[in-house]
Write a protein that holds these residues in place. Structure first.
Motif: not given
Length: 386
Positions: A188-192, A196-200, A231-236, A206-207
């Motif tokens: 599992v990946m925990v994405m915080l 600016t997450y997608f600025d990197s 990331t709409d398909l990810a659990e949120t 990674e995603i």
């Protein structure tokens, strides 16, 4: 809804069912899980209602009266792992139905009255052993460092092996190579998900690579942040402002506990889908060359019958093969009294070049186990010789 699902079928006595169930309950409690709520144990009457996306394993008790045959056959058709088991001194060929005999089974030992070995084999199939529980935390240090550190420690306390770049890459190691290596070894990946997450480009990669490897993603969205459509398909999980104690965390305890529970739930789905994926790829290549898959048994060993009639046991794994895993496979094959050299099947995509070279070296020098990449399974098995 349950997180993990198990079944006990066959000629099992009420006493044996109670003993095995109690041992399962004791083991899963180490992970903060409760039998009956988080982990459900089915019988033949309830099996049709199991939650199919969840990780699953079944123990089938052999006996003089062969029972629950239709339920067991349905599991075979679904490529679900089923462990035929007999008491010490019993005859496998007499007490186990013929259609289950090609599958890797387990003889219960007289010196194991609690059936700990059988319980561990069932839980291994669903990934509930400490060495199997791996989580990757993806975050921007400038925005969510405190929350990332908090989740690292909390998940570790619940029996997870957690990757966090500031903790788990040693000085001098090639940073990105190690990062991708640890990502493909995670469930599992925990994405915080901060503003600016997608600025990197690193977090974007990674995603994307987590999805490419069919790793489940849990997206934790910061307050007042509009998440990226990618990331709409990810659990949120959406955080409210009062659920953060500071701009970068930590997260209030109740919400952090809910995140850990959701990681557990997603991990079960990830284990089920990733094993099904690699087993499906193996089955497709096996059938492409005219061979056949006869079933999936203890330790998820896949019984494969080749064109010349020889039988091999293929052990698919998700994540990174290691010398310890090769030794484990060899030991399981030996204890199951398999005459053939067992075969470890793995997906090499994302594994470090240095580690792939290490695996080639192991394959050349460790003769008790052979390894094949799942992408080359048909090619290798078409010319297979033990």
């Amino acid at each position: 809804m349950s997180i993990y699902e198990l079944a006990i079928l066959g000629a099992v006595t009420p006493g044996d069912r109670a003993t095995l169930t109690a041992t399962l309950a004791d083991i899963v409690s180490d992970f903060g899980l409760t039998l009956g709520d988080d982990v459900v144990v089915h019988n033949a009457d309830t099996l049709s209602g199991r939650h199919k996306p969840a990780a699953f394993a079944c123990a089938y008790f052999g006996g003089n009266a062969q029972q629950d045959l239709e339920a067991a056959q349905e599991l075979i058709r679904a490529s679900a792992p089923i462990i035929p088991t007999i008491a010490a001194g019993a005859d496998f060929n007499v007490h186990i139905p013929q259609f289950l005999q090609p599958i890797n089974g387990l003889t219960r030992r007289a010196d194991d009255p609690a059936m700990t070995e059988l319980a561990s084999a069932m839980l291994e199939c669903v990934g509930l052993l400490r060495r199997q529980r791996r989580v990757f935390v993806s975050y921007r240090r400038v925005e969510s460092r405190a929350a990332a550190l908090q989740l690292h420690d909390l998940l570790a306390s619940r029996g997870f092996d957690v990757f966090l770049d500031t903790h788990d890459i040693r000085p001098g190691d090639p940073f990105q190579d190690v990062l991708w290596h640890r990502l493909v070894d995670s469930d599992v990946m925990v994405m915080l998900d901060t503003p600016t997450y997608f600025d990197s480009r690193w977090t974007r990669q990674e995603i994307g690579r987590a999805r490419a490897k069919e790793i489940q993603v849990l997206r934790v969205i910061w307050p007042a942040h509009t998440p990226n459509k990618l990331t709409d398909l990810a659990e949120t999980i959406y955080l409210d402002p009062e659920e953060l104690e500071g701009a970068d965390g930590p997260i209030v305890a109740k919400t952090a506990d809910a995140i850990v529970l959701e990681v557990e739930r997603l991990r079960s789905r990830s284990i089920a889908s990733r094993y099904m994926s690699i087993t499906g790829k193996l089955r497709a290549d096996v059938e492409k060359i005219g061979a056949s898959v006869e079933g999936v048994g203890a330790h998820r060993a896949v019984a494969v019958r080749l064109l010349d009639g020889q039988k091999i046991w293929a052990y698919p794994i998700v994540g990174i093969p290691t010398a310890e895993i090769l030794n484990d496979v060899a030991d399981k094959a030996r204890r199951a009294e398999q005459q053939e050299i067992p075969v470890l099947v793995y997906d090499h995509i994302g594994i470090r070049d240095a580690w792939n070279a290490h695996l080639r070296w192991l394959g050349e020098h460790i003769l008790a186990v052979r390894t094949i990449k799942v992408s080359e399974a048909g090619w290798a098995l078409a010319a297979w010789e033990n």
